[in-house]
Write an enzyme that holds these catalytic residues in place. Structure first.
Site, PDB file in Angstrom:
ATOM      1  N   ASP A   1       0.916  -0.611   0.052  1.00 12.07           N
ATOM      2  CA  ASP A   1       0.022  -0.016   0.316  1.00 12.07           C
ATOM      3  C   ASP A   1       0.803   1.352   0.258  1.00 12.07           C
ATOM      4  O   ASP A   1       1.964   1.642   0.835  1.00 12.07           O
ATOM      5  CB  ASP A   1      -0.888  -0.430   1.136  1.00 12.07           C
ATOM      6  CG  ASP A   1      -1.481   1.464   1.071  1.00 12.07           C
ATOM      7  OD1 ASP A   1      -1.507   2.111   0.814  1.00 12.07           O
ATOM      8  OD2 ASP A   1      -2.240   1.874   2.327  1.00 12.07           O
TER       9      ASP A   1
ATOM     10  N   GLU B   1      30.572  12.374  -5.813  1.00 13.42           N
ATOM     11  CA  GLU B   1      31.547  13.131  -4.513  1.00 13.42           C
ATOM     12  C   GLU B   1      30.917  13.474  -3.613  1.00 13.42           C
ATOM     13  O   GLU B   1      30.319  14.334  -2.981  1.00 13.42           O
ATOM     14  CB  GLU B   1      32.860  13.852  -5.460  1.00 13.42           C
ATOM     15  CG  GLU B   1      33.562  13.992  -5.947  1.00 13.42           C
ATOM     16  CD  GLU B   1      34.263  15.504  -6.116  1.00 13.42           C
ATOM     17  OE1 GLU B   1      34.425  15.677  -5.174  1.00 13.42           O
ATOM     18  OE2 GLU B   1      35.334  14.594  -6.997  1.00 13.42           O
TER      19      GLU B   1
ATOM     20  N   GLU C   1      29.495  14.559   0.712  1.00 13.41           N
ATOM     21  CA  GLU C   1      30.131  14.512   1.616  1.00 13.41           C
ATOM     22  C   GLU C   1      28.872  14.730   3.003  1.00 13.41           C
ATOM     23  O   GLU C   1      27.937  14.558   2.678  1.00 13.41           O
ATOM     24  CB  GLU C   1      30.372  16.093   1.224  1.00 13.41           C
ATOM     25  CG  GLU C   1      31.583  16.722   0.372  1.00 13.41           C
ATOM     26  CD  GLU C   1      32.067  17.443  -0.350  1.00 13.41           C
ATOM     27  OE1 GLU C   1      33.015  17.996  -0.245  1.00 13.41           O
ATOM     28  OE2 GLU C   1      30.999  18.757   0.042  1.00 13.41           O
TER      29      GLU C   1
ATOM     30  N   GLU D   1      37.096  16.608   5.182  1.00 10.46           N
ATOM     31  CA  GLU D   1      36.940  17.582   3.788  1.00 10.46           C
ATOM     32  C   GLU D   1      37.263  18.998   4.420  1.00 10.46           C
ATOM     33  O   GLU D   1      37.260  18.936   5.734  1.00 10.46           O
ATOM     34  CB  GLU D   1      35.282  17.565   3.513  1.00 10.46           C
ATOM     35  CG  GLU D   1      35.000  17.176   2.509  1.00 10.46           C
ATOM     36  CD  GLU D   1      35.261  17.923   1.245  1.00 10.46           C
ATOM     37  OE1 GLU D   1      35.632  19.438   1.928  1.00 10.46           O
ATOM     38  OE2 GLU D   1      35.667  17.851   0.242  1.00 10.46           O
TER      39      GLU D   1
ATOM     40  N   GLU E   1      34.047  12.797   3.146  1.00  8.77           N
ATOM     41  CA  GLU E   1      33.946  12.661   2.671  1.00  8.77           C
ATOM     42  C   GLU E   1      34.856  11.510   1.462  1.00  8.77           C
ATOM     43  O   GLU E   1      35.682  11.668   1.867  1.00  8.77           O
ATOM     44  CB  GLU E   1      34.805  13.617   1.306  1.00  8.77           C
ATOM     45  CG  GLU E   1      34.583  12.888  -0.406  1.00  8.77           C
ATOM     46  CD  GLU E   1      34.310  14.261  -1.484  1.00  8.77           C
ATOM     47  OE1 GLU E   1      35.092  15.751  -1.445  1.00  8.77           O
ATOM     48  OE2 GLU E   1      35.099  13.670  -2.346  1.00  8.77           O
TER      49      GLU E   1
ATOM     50  N   HIS F   1      28.776  16.618  -5.172  1.00 13.05           N
ATOM     51  CA  HIS F   1      29.723  16.620  -7.014  1.00 13.05           C
ATOM     52  C   HIS F   1      29.305  15.596  -8.008  1.00 13.05           C
ATOM     53  O   HIS F   1      29.448  14.272  -6.592  1.00 13.05           O
ATOM     54  CB  HIS F   1      30.927  17.488  -6.232  1.00 13.05           C
ATOM     55  CG  HIS F   1      31.166  18.703  -5.779  1.00 13.05           C
ATOM     56  ND1 HIS F   1      32.314  18.701  -5.742  1.00 13.05           N
ATOM     57  CD2 HIS F   1      30.716  19.554  -5.535  1.00 13.05           C
ATOM     58  CE1 HIS F   1      32.834  20.031  -5.207  1.00 13.05           C
ATOM     59  NE2 HIS F   1      31.087  20.044  -4.683  1.00 13.05           N
TER      60      HIS F   1
ATOM     61  N   ARG G   1      37.322  25.382  -9.876  1.00 12.12           N
ATOM     62  CA  ARG G   1      36.471  25.219  -8.515  1.00 12.12           C
ATOM     63  C   ARG G   1      35.652  27.068  -8.075  1.00 12.12           C
ATOM     64  O   ARG G   1      33.930  25.966  -7.643  1.00 12.12           O
ATOM     65  CB  ARG G   1      37.138  24.773  -7.539  1.00 12.12           C
ATOM     66  CG  ARG G   1      38.085  23.793  -7.771  1.00 12.12           C
ATOM     67  CD  ARG G   1      38.922  22.297  -6.150  1.00 12.12           C
ATOM     68  NE  ARG G   1      38.259  21.801  -6.216  1.00 12.12           N
ATOM     69  CZ  ARG G   1      39.837  20.393  -7.073  1.00 12.12           C
ATOM     70  NH1 ARG G   1      40.434  21.454  -8.030  1.00 12.12           N
ATOM     71  NH2 ARG G   1      39.986  19.526  -7.333  1.00 12.12           N
TER      72      ARG G   1
ATOM     73  N   GLU H   1      33.075  17.683 -14.532  1.00 12.75           N
ATOM     74  CA  GLU H   1      32.034  17.735 -12.902  1.00 12.75           C
ATOM     75  C   GLU H   1      31.358  19.140 -12.765  1.00 12.75           C
ATOM     76  O   GLU H   1      31.896  19.928 -12.436  1.00 12.75           O
ATOM     77  CB  GLU H   1      33.170  18.139 -11.826  1.00 12.75           C
ATOM     78  CG  GLU H   1      33.262  18.079 -10.664  1.00 12.75           C
ATOM     79  CD  GLU H   1      34.153  18.501  -9.563  1.00 12.75           C
ATOM     80  OE1 GLU H   1      35.614  18.254  -9.822  1.00 12.75           O
ATOM     81  OE2 GLU H   1      34.290  18.646  -8.364  1.00 12.75           O
TER      82      GLU H   1
ATOM     83  N   ARG I   1      29.471  20.697 -10.237  1.00  6.94           N
ATOM     84  CA  ARG I   1      28.914  20.967  -8.938  1.00  6.94           C
ATOM     85  C   ARG I   1      27.889  21.638  -7.914  1.00  6.94           C
ATOM     86  O   ARG I   1      27.716  21.927  -6.850  1.00  6.94           O
ATOM     87  CB  ARG I   1      30.108  21.984  -8.705  1.00  6.94           C
ATOM     88  CG  ARG I   1      32.014  21.546  -8.880  1.00  6.94           C
ATOM     89  CD  ARG I   1      32.816  22.760  -8.756  1.00  6.94           C
ATOM     90  NE  ARG I   1      32.761  23.311  -8.055  1.00  6.94           N
ATOM     91  CZ  ARG I   1      34.009  21.972  -7.019  1.00  6.94           C
ATOM     92  NH1 ARG I   1      34.640  21.824  -7.157  1.00  6.94           N
ATOM     93  NH2 ARG I   1      34.073  23.005  -6.084  1.00  6.94           N
TER      94      ARG I   1
HETATM   95  N1  GLU Z   1      31.846  20.850   0.185  1.00  6.12           N
HETATM   96  C1  GLU Z   1      31.647  22.405  -1.047  1.00  6.12           C
HETATM   97  C2  GLU Z   1      30.438  21.916  -1.701  1.00  6.12           C
HETATM   98  O1  GLU Z   1      30.083  22.374  -0.757  1.00  6.12           O
HETATM   99  C3  GLU Z   1      33.103  21.615  -2.202  1.00  6.12           C
HETATM  100  C4  GLU Z   1      34.483  21.103  -1.905  1.00  6.12           C
HETATM  101  C5  GLU Z   1      35.470  20.666  -2.409  1.00  6.12           C
HETATM  102  O2  GLU Z   1      35.569  21.088  -3.403  1.00  6.12           O
HETATM  103  O3  GLU Z   1      35.189  18.875  -2.812  1.00  6.12           O
HETATM  104  O4  GLU Z   1      30.340  21.811  -2.882  1.00  6.12           O
HETATM  105 MG    MG Z   2      34.490  18.162  -1.642  1.00  2.00          MG
END
Ligand code: GLU
Ligand code: MG
Length: 439
Positions: free
Chosen positions: A49, A122, A124, A177, A184, A233, A301, A318, A320
């Site tokens: 259900d 990735e 965290e 991290e 991570e 990410h 980044r 990647e 992010r």
């Molecule tokens: N903690 C960061 C985020 O919120 C990323 C840090 C990293 O570059 O791994 O995306």
């Molecule tokens: Mg990271």
């Protein structure tokens, strides 16, 4: 560790089978059946259900059937059970709201266009010790890549990695991290569906191991104001005929560039799916390596999409933006079909950045065509409604998803009003801790 190692060596034979699916939020749900019913679960399915599953049916019409996907069968030695993911059916047909079914449909579509997608996440998380109130205690004071942290955290991290293979995950990198008590663990990429299952399994393992140590692991995107958030990410690549479709003659292929352009074009609507909680938008602020501006670059980044250096067939992007509060099935379906839209329309990516986007002023960003991600769940939902490609990627789950999320947003607005807090506050509220800290 003794009990665990005996269990991992397979001394405990499973007597129950956990049938796992996720609700609209990506939270695992399911039932357990005696292991003897496994075959039945694969062939006929097990009826249940679905009326009280968040984001599923209403009570008038809630008979659903879970059919196990035998390729996902795994034993959880430390609990003496087995686990299997599956698809949900309704009246003999795939149930449109089932997130796993939504991703399956998206990857089937991609396959018809000749592509297979691989994704590596990735995730965290923070490890907390809770004091009975919302006063949170950080049991470890380490920072980015600290190897020695004068506490048990690194042992906990290794133990998590030791459990992962039992559920089919291959741990690759474990590290501290930036945030105190933030960690991570990256695991081997796989095809999109398998990686989505792996993310669900990963959270389950992390929470279970943390609990054994009297800790609580939270994947909440921004548990504490002023501390780094938890991102997830995603490294994404497309393959065609057994070869990377992202490798070109001198670097990235045209296909990869179109894919990037597709994601950038749909990034605002995607946020509703990749960052689907009120708390997600407390993470997407300048200063913590989380993205804010819609841009892309090599190695950069501060960009929303980063193209890591690669060798051989390792080309990937990647992304992010996503955070671990995302339903991985829905998020992957949306990301892949947004990228595919770029490929089909041969879009060219704009907003290329080599320098730090956070250091540009508004005029420079505007001049370079760099737009901003939604500032709240409410804004992201408005963007989603306007974006046909992302809406369609969610298939039969779209309506229920939006309805569910709108309620979440409105409940938060009511809370803010009752506390006389401004709508754009970036502080993390008690409402968020209560709602997201445990799930
Ligand atoms: N903690 C960061 C985020 O919120 C990323 C840090 C990293 O570059 O791994 O995306
Ligand atoms: Mg990271």
């Amino acid at each position: 560790m003794n009990e665990i190692s005996t269990a991992i060596q397979g001394k405990m034979k499973p007597r129950f089978l956990q049938l796992v699916f996720v609700d609209i939020n990506g939270v695992p749900k399911g039932m357990e059946i005696p292991i003897g019913r496994y075959e039945e679960a694969v062939e006929d399915g097990i009826a249940f259900d679905g009326s009280s599953i968040p984001g599923f049916q209403g009570i008038e019409d809630s008979d659903l059937v879970f059919k196990a996907d035998p390729s996902t069968y795994a034993e959880v030695p430390w609990e003496g059970i087995a686990r299997v993911y599956g698809y949900i059916y309704k009246d003999g047909k795939p149930y449109g709201v089932d997130p796993r079914g939504v991703l399956k449909a998206a990857t089937d579509y991609l396959k018809r266009e000749g592509f297979t997608a691989y994704i590596g996440p990735e995730p965290e998380f923070y490890l907390f010790r809770k004091n009975g109130t919302w006063e949170l205690h950080l049991p470890d004071g380490g920072g980015y890549f600290d190897l020695v942290t004068l506490d048990k955290a690194r042992g906990v991290r290794r133990e998590i990695a030791l459990y992962m293979p039992a559920l089919g995950l291959v741990p690759e990198v474990l590290h501290h991290e930036v945030g105190k008590a933030q960690h991570e663990i990256d695991f081997r990429f796989s095809d999109a569906l398998k990686t989505a299952d792996n993310i669900v399994s990963f959270k389950y393992i992390v929470k279970a191991v943390a609990e054994m140590h009297g800790l609580h692991a939270t994947f909440m995107p921004k548990p504490i104001y002023g501390f780094p958030g938890n991102g997830m990410h995603l490294h994404v690549s497309l393959w065609r005929d057994g070869q990377s479709a992202f490798v070109g003659e001198n670097g990235l292929s045209e296909t990869a560039l179109h894919f990037i352009a597709g994601i950038l074009k749909h990034a605002k609507a995607l946020a509703a799916v990749t960052n689907p909680t009120v708390n997600s938008y407390k993470r997407l602020v300048p200063g913590y390596e989380a993205p804010v501006y819609i841009s892309w670059g090599y190695r950069n980044r501060s960009a929303l999409i980063r193209v890591p250096a690669f060798w051989g067939s390792g080309a990937r992007i990647e992304y992010r933006c996503p955070d671990p509060s995302a339903n991985p099935y829905l998020a992957f379906a949306a990301i892949l079909l947004a990228g595919l839209d770029g490929i089909k329309k041969k879009l060219e990516p704009e907003a290329y950045v080599e320098t730090n986007v956070y250091e540009m002023d508004d005029a420079e960003r505007t001049g370079r065509g760099i737009d901003t991600l939604p500032g709240s769940l409410g804004e992201a939902l408005e963007e989603l409604k306007r974006d046909r490609v992302v809406r369609e990627a969610l298939g039969g789950a779209y309506g229920n998803f939006v309805e569910y999320k709108k309620k979440e947003w409105n409940a938060y607005l009511e809370y803010l009003e009752s506390m006389e807090l401004p709508e754009n506050t970036k502080k993390v509220t008690e409402w968020e801790l209560e709602r997201y800290f445990y799930v």
